[in-house]
Design a protein around this motif. Structure first.
Motif, mmCIF file in Angstrom:
data_model
loop_
_atom_site.group_PDB
_atom_site.id
_atom_site.type_symbol
_atom_site.label_atom_id
_atom_site.label_comp_id
_atom_site.label_asym_id
_atom_site.label_seq_id
_atom_site.Cartn_x
_atom_site.Cartn_y
_atom_site.Cartn_z
ATOM 1 N N GLN A 82 56.230 -9.158 57.257
ATOM 2 C CA GLN A 82 55.491 -10.167 56.486
ATOM 3 C C GLN A 82 54.058 -10.329 56.977
ATOM 4 O O GLN A 82 53.194 -10.729 56.205
ATOM 5 C CB GLN A 82 56.245 -11.494 56.499
ATOM 6 C CG GLN A 82 57.607 -11.420 55.838
ATOM 7 C CD GLN A 82 57.579 -10.827 54.438
ATOM 8 O OE1 GLN A 82 56.720 -11.143 53.627
ATOM 9 N NE2 GLN A 82 58.521 -9.940 54.156
ATOM 10 N N LEU B 64 52.575 -12.202 47.660
ATOM 11 C CA LEU B 64 53.066 -13.559 47.862
ATOM 12 C C LEU B 64 54.568 -13.658 47.589
ATOM 13 O O LEU B 64 55.286 -14.333 48.327
ATOM 14 C CB LEU B 64 52.308 -14.536 46.955
ATOM 15 C CG LEU B 64 52.712 -16.002 47.087
ATOM 16 C CD1 LEU B 64 52.478 -16.515 48.506
ATOM 17 C CD2 LEU B 64 51.932 -16.847 46.077
ATOM 18 N N LEU B 65 55.046 -12.966 46.575
ATOM 19 C CA LEU B 65 56.457 -13.052 46.210
ATOM 20 C C LEU B 65 57.399 -12.633 47.346
ATOM 21 O O LEU B 65 58.338 -13.372 47.657
ATOM 22 C CB LEU B 65 56.720 -12.241 44.939
ATOM 23 C CG LEU B 65 58.084 -12.426 44.305
ATOM 24 C CD1 LEU B 65 58.353 -13.874 43.959
ATOM 25 C CD2 LEU B 65 58.195 -11.557 43.062
ATOM 26 N N ILE C 206 56.789 -12.712 50.529
ATOM 27 C CA ILE C 206 56.640 -13.699 51.605
ATOM 28 C C ILE C 206 57.505 -14.923 51.300
ATOM 29 O O ILE C 206 58.244 -15.413 52.159
ATOM 30 C CB ILE C 206 55.153 -14.104 51.777
ATOM 31 C CG1 ILE C 206 54.335 -12.904 52.286
ATOM 32 C CG2 ILE C 206 55.013 -15.302 52.716
ATOM 33 C CD1 ILE C 206 52.833 -13.088 52.190
ATOM 34 N N LEU C 207 57.428 -15.395 50.057
ATOM 35 C CA LEU C 207 58.252 -16.542 49.657
ATOM 36 C C LEU C 207 59.733 -16.191 49.686
ATOM 37 O O LEU C 207 60.564 -16.997 50.127
ATOM 38 C CB LEU C 207 57.842 -17.023 48.264
ATOM 39 C CG LEU C 207 56.442 -17.624 48.150
ATOM 40 C CD1 LEU C 207 56.106 -17.930 46.690
ATOM 41 C CD2 LEU C 207 56.308 -18.859 49.025
ATOM 42 N N ALA C 208 60.082 -14.992 49.234
ATOM 43 C CA ALA C 208 61.483 -14.566 49.241
ATOM 44 C C ALA C 208 62.016 -14.496 50.671
ATOM 45 O O ALA C 208 63.161 -14.859 50.935
ATOM 46 C CB ALA C 208 61.639 -13.212 48.545
ATOM 47 N N ALA D 187 60.965 -16.332 53.190
ATOM 48 C CA ALA D 187 61.154 -17.725 53.614
ATOM 49 C C ALA D 187 62.461 -18.280 53.052
ATOM 50 O O ALA D 187 63.240 -18.932 53.766
ATOM 51 C CB ALA D 187 59.969 -18.576 53.170
ATOM 52 N N PHE D 188 62.735 -18.020 51.784
ATOM 53 C CA PHE D 188 63.975 -18.489 51.174
ATOM 54 C C PHE D 188 65.199 -17.780 51.770
ATOM 55 O O PHE D 188 66.279 -18.366 51.849
ATOM 56 C CB PHE D 188 63.948 -18.327 49.660
ATOM 57 C CG PHE D 188 63.051 -19.328 48.975
ATOM 58 C CD1 PHE D 188 63.232 -20.693 49.165
ATOM 59 C CD2 PHE D 188 62.028 -18.898 48.151
ATOM 60 C CE1 PHE D 188 62.402 -21.625 48.545
ATOM 61 C CE2 PHE D 188 61.195 -19.825 47.525
ATOM 62 C CZ PHE D 188 61.382 -21.186 47.722
ATOM 63 N N ALA E 295 61.302 -8.630 46.241
ATOM 64 C CA ALA E 295 61.704 -9.991 46.612
ATOM 65 C C ALA E 295 63.142 -10.007 47.125
ATOM 66 O O ALA E 295 63.439 -10.658 48.129
ATOM 67 C CB ALA E 295 61.547 -10.929 45.420
ATOM 68 N N SER F 40 63.236 -8.394 50.609
ATOM 69 C CA SER F 40 62.665 -9.320 51.593
ATOM 70 C C SER F 40 63.637 -10.457 51.887
ATOM 71 O O SER F 40 63.801 -10.863 53.050
ATOM 72 C CB SER F 40 61.345 -9.896 51.089
ATOM 73 O OG SER F 40 60.352 -8.906 51.102
ATOM 74 N N PHE F 41 64.272 -10.964 50.858
ATOM 75 C CA PHE F 41 65.271 -12.022 51.014
ATOM 76 C C PHE F 41 66.405 -11.561 51.934
ATOM 77 O O PHE F 41 66.793 -12.259 52.864
ATOM 78 C CB PHE F 41 65.808 -12.409 49.633
ATOM 79 C CG PHE F 41 66.795 -13.536 49.643
ATOM 80 C CD1 PHE F 41 66.363 -14.847 49.563
ATOM 81 C CD2 PHE F 41 68.156 -13.282 49.695
ATOM 82 C CE1 PHE F 41 67.277 -15.898 49.558
ATOM 83 C CE2 PHE F 41 69.077 -14.323 49.692
ATOM 84 C CZ PHE F 41 68.629 -15.632 49.623
#
Length: 161
Positions: free
Chosen positions: A41, A64-65, A67-69, A71-72, A115, A118-119
């Protein structure tokens, strides 16, 4: 105690497989899914910042997607940990299922694929944080390289495993 029955030796194979999977996931998303990192990330944040400074909003969204994935994914692993026994095994099962599904996502939906990868990377790194009492980042190299060299230096200095 011989090498075959030592608890650390029994854990070496799963640890090696988890570490390899993190590198393979990054290589897959970067090389085959639009040059986005699955778990690195820091790289995505640098590329996001560059895109924002260039005013390239669509490219910024591409970074950004994941990175957010990620985090989630950490949040999902924590949710599983708090509510379920044998939570690490459940997180790993979810990761395997997600990665299997990603293989069927067409390239026109690379952002969704990135995403999901990354998740799943975040779930893995959150689920497997220690090995024999040592900090362990199953999807990233830098922390493990640092910890491994620190342990090797301590061993060479003291002879204590």
């Amino acid at each position: 105690m011989n090498q075959q029955t030592h608890p650390a030796a029994e854990r070496l194979l799963p640890v090696a497989l988890l570490t390899l999977s993190g590198g393979l996931q990054d290589a897959y998303t970067y090389l085959r899914r639009g040059q986005v990192f699955a778990n690195a990330q820091t790289g995505n944040i640098v590329l996001l910042g560059q895109s924002l400074f260039d005013g390239d909003w669509s490219r910024a969204a591409r970074y950004l997607l994941p990175i957010l994935a990620f985090a989630f994914g950490v949040a999902a692993a924590e949710w599983i940990r708090v509510r379920r026994p044998r939570w690490q095994r459940r997180g790993l099962i979810w990761e395997i299922l997600l990665l299997f599904l990603v293989g069927f996502i067409p390239h026109s939906l690379d952002q969704l694929a990135n995403a999901l990868v990354s998740f799943s990377c975040a779930m893995q790194v959150q689920s497997f944080r220690k090995m024999e009492g040592f900090a362990f980042a199953s999807t990233m190299c830098i922390g493990n390289l640092r910890s491994g060299m620190e342990a090797l230096c301590a061993f060479l200095r003291t002879g204590d495993r």
